[in-house]
Enzyme design. Structure first.
Site, PDB file in Angstrom:
ATOM      1  N   GLU A 125      -4.677  -7.841 -37.938  1.00 20.35           N
ATOM      2  CA  GLU A 125      -4.047  -7.635 -36.561  1.00 20.35           C
ATOM      3  C   GLU A 125      -5.071  -7.857 -35.424  1.00 20.35           C
ATOM      4  OE1 GLU A 125      -1.091  -4.813 -35.915  1.00 20.35           O
ATOM      5  OE2 GLU A 125      -0.195  -4.898 -38.211  1.00 20.35           O
ATOM      6  N   TYR A 147      -2.978  -0.586 -31.051  1.00 17.45           N
ATOM      7  CA  TYR A 147      -3.251  -0.242 -32.318  1.00 17.45           C
ATOM      8  C   TYR A 147      -4.408  -1.396 -32.700  1.00 17.45           C
ATOM      9  CZ  TYR A 147      -4.007  -1.008 -37.291  1.00 17.45           C
ATOM     10  OH  TYR A 147      -4.613  -1.188 -38.747  1.00 17.45           O
TER      11      TYR A 147
HETATM   12  O1  DAU Z   1      -1.507  -6.214 -40.993  1.00 21.05           O
HETATM   13  C1  DAU Z   1      -2.009  -5.333 -41.435  1.00 21.05           C
HETATM   14  C2  DAU Z   1      -1.529  -4.168 -40.701  1.00 21.05           C
HETATM   15  O2  DAU Z   1      -0.147  -3.822 -41.333  1.00 21.05           O
HETATM   16  C3  DAU Z   1      -2.177  -2.702 -40.741  1.00 21.05           C
HETATM   17  O3  DAU Z   1      -3.314  -2.802 -40.062  1.00 21.05           O
HETATM   18  C4  DAU Z   1      -1.405  -1.594 -40.112  1.00 21.05           C
HETATM   19  O4  DAU Z   1      -1.938  -0.430 -40.085  1.00 21.05           O
HETATM   20  C5  DAU Z   1      -0.034  -1.420 -40.674  1.00 21.05           C
HETATM   21  O5  DAU Z   1       0.728  -0.487 -40.099  1.00 21.05           O
HETATM   22  C6  DAU Z   1       0.592  -2.823 -41.063  1.00 21.05           C
HETATM   23  O6  DAU Z   1       1.310  -3.319 -39.613  1.00 21.05           O
HETATM   24  P1  DAU Z   1       2.773  -3.893 -39.344  1.00 21.05           P
HETATM   25  O7  DAU Z   1       3.292  -3.683 -38.218  1.00 21.05           O
HETATM   26  O8  DAU Z   1       2.717  -5.309 -39.798  1.00 21.05           O
HETATM   27  O9  DAU Z   1       3.247  -2.826 -40.419  1.00 21.05           O
HETATM   28  P2  DAU Z   1       4.913  -2.323 -40.545  1.00 21.05           P
HETATM   29  O10 DAU Z   1       5.115  -1.904 -41.874  1.00 21.05           O
HETATM   30  O11 DAU Z   1       4.924  -1.245 -39.404  1.00 21.05           O
HETATM   31  O12 DAU Z   1       5.739  -3.554 -40.007  1.00 21.05           O
HETATM   32  C7  DAU Z   1       5.949  -4.720 -40.979  1.00 21.05           C
HETATM   33  C8  DAU Z   1       6.783  -5.457 -40.580  1.00 21.05           C
HETATM   34  O13 DAU Z   1       8.206  -5.201 -40.462  1.00 21.05           O
HETATM   35  C9  DAU Z   1       6.579  -5.918 -38.887  1.00 21.05           C
HETATM   36  O14 DAU Z   1       6.897  -7.059 -38.680  1.00 21.05           O
HETATM   37  C10 DAU Z   1       7.588  -4.929 -38.282  1.00 21.05           C
HETATM   38  C11 DAU Z   1       8.919  -4.847 -39.186  1.00 21.05           C
HETATM   39  N1  DAU Z   1       9.297  -3.519 -39.064  1.00 21.05           N
HETATM   40  C12 DAU Z   1       8.724  -2.382 -39.189  1.00 21.05           C
HETATM   41  C13 DAU Z   1       9.367  -1.109 -39.221  1.00 21.05           C
HETATM   42  C14 DAU Z   1       8.534   0.086 -39.161  1.00 21.05           C
HETATM   43  C15 DAU Z   1      10.783  -3.436 -39.179  1.00 21.05           C
HETATM   44  O15 DAU Z   1      11.305  -4.596 -38.806  1.00 21.05           O
HETATM   45  N2  DAU Z   1      11.465  -2.364 -39.009  1.00 21.05           N
HETATM   46  C16 DAU Z   1      10.880  -1.256 -39.023  1.00 21.05           C
HETATM   47  O16 DAU Z   1      11.669  -0.030 -39.041  1.00 21.05           O
END
Ligand code: DAU
Length: 333
Positions: A125, A147
């Site tokens: 990121e 972040y």
């Molecule tokens: O890319 C590496 C990163 O991946 C790490 O450095 C971070 O610590 C980690 O949190 C992660 O970040 P993301 O924002 O990509 O991960 P997250 O699982 O929060 O979200 C993945 C994708 O899903 C993102 O496009 C947002 C989407 N999402 C996430 C959540 C929690 C949704 O659509 N609905 C949700 O409720």
């Protein structure tokens, strides 16, 4: 070899502790963790009585805590971090404290106590949204969330310490992890836990944002090889090339839990939501000989199986009840 692994009670840190103890007979692992909301010592229950494992409660941003823990250590692997983008939008302060001041404090300790090597775990990121092509290690940082900005700041500190003081630090930039023990706030474990309970899943925006995914075991092997062979002062991207829109993952999770698309709930998009990340991991593959071994569908099936078999763990995570475990096990020591 004595390894100080910070953030060892979290998802990635605890997986790495298991990996190290399984892979190396002569390793000693000190888990240094502040046990914030995502740190869970139950993740390590099966290794607690292993004489090669010990636990110290402490904060990487507290110099006294850190100096107490680093004595005699051969390697520091820093997994300790605030990692959830949505939380950084709600409360950026803790991200500055842990992710920037924490890394500064570790770097100072590495300098003061002549620790032979530190590996800083960072993220794709820092490069910002990549609408086309792939991010390479030398690309400029363009973080777009608090972040990502906190991780980029820490990475720049590491780089500057390596140049200015010759501090032996290596930085890794990884794509999205998934696997057993992941705290159910990130997309895969959150959606999975909701679906297992028959609840809807909150898809941000149009669900077409693209992420690159790596199974936890493959990430552990990458960190191992970087710790052993990674060049001081350099950075390594860790990626699989498996990149898909969130909706595709959502549909796979629906299938694996035998649910239908009526449980998809489109919700307001995340502020500043990055559309796509993509990493070139050629440097790690060509120079250090690493490659991922677990394909996405296999890793996802293993993850789903683990969550289905660990409903008590999920319940405790979601209620915060696992924190009692620390009080019972460690508070009198
Ligand atoms: O890319 C590496 C990163 O991946 C790490 O450095 C971070 O610590 C980690 O949190 C992660 O970040 P993301 O924002 O990509 O991960 P997250 O699982 O929060 O979200 C993945 C994708 O899903 C993102 O496009 C947002 C989407 N999402 C996430 C959540 C929690 C949704 O659509 N609905 C949700 O409720």
């Amino acid at each position: 070899m004595k390894i100080l692994l910070t953030g060892g009670a979290g998802f990635m840190g605890s997986n790495m502790i298991h990996y190290l103890l399984k892979t190396y007979a002569d390793v000693e692992v000190v888990n240094f963790d502040n046990l914030t909301y995502a740190g869970n010592l139950e993740n390590l229950r099966d290794v607690e009585s292993d004489p090669r494992y010990s636990f110290i409660k402490g904060d990487i941003a507290n110099a006294q805590d850190v100096e107490r823990a680093v004595q005699g250590v051969d390697l520091i692997i820093n997994y300790a971090a605030e990692t959830h983008v949505d939380r950084s939008i709600m409360n950026p302060r803790s991200f500055v404290d842990t992710n920037i001041i924490g890394v500064f404090t570790l770097l100072e300790a590495v300098r003061k106590f002549n620790i032979p090597k530190m590996v800083q775990i960072s993220t794709d990121e820092v490069y910002g949204a990549v609408l086309e092509g792939e991010s390479e290690e030398r690309d400029p940082f363009e973080p777009r969330s608090p972040y990502a900005a906190s991780k980029a700041s820490a990475d720049l500190l590491c780089h500057s310490y390596a140049i200015t003081f010759g501090t032996p630090v290596v930085v890794t930039h990884s794509c999205n992890f998934y696997g057993p023990h992941q705290f159910p706030e990130k997309m895969i474990p959150l959606f999975l836990c909701n679906l297992m309970e028959g609840k809807s899943v909150p898809v941000y925006g149009d669900g077409q944002q693209i992420r690159e995914w790596i199974f936890t075991e493959d990430h552990c092997r990458a960190i191992d090889v970087i710790a052993q062979k990674g060049n001081i002062g350099e950075a390594y991207n860790i990626g699989t090339g498996y990149r898909v829109p969130n909706m595709e993952i959502t549909k796979k999770l629906l299938a694996l839990t035998s649910r239908d698309e009526s449980l998809i709930e489109y919700v307001k998009d995340r502020a500043g939501h990055d559309r796509r990340y993509a990493l070139s991991s050629q440097k790690l593959r060509n120079e250090l000989g690493w490659k991922p071994l677990v394909n996405f569908d296999e890793g996802l099936e293993r993850t789903v199986e683990w969550f289905k078999a660990n409903e008590v763990w999920i319940g405790r995570c979601r209620s915060g009840a696992y924190q009692d475990y620390y009080d019972k096990q460690y508070s009198n020591r």
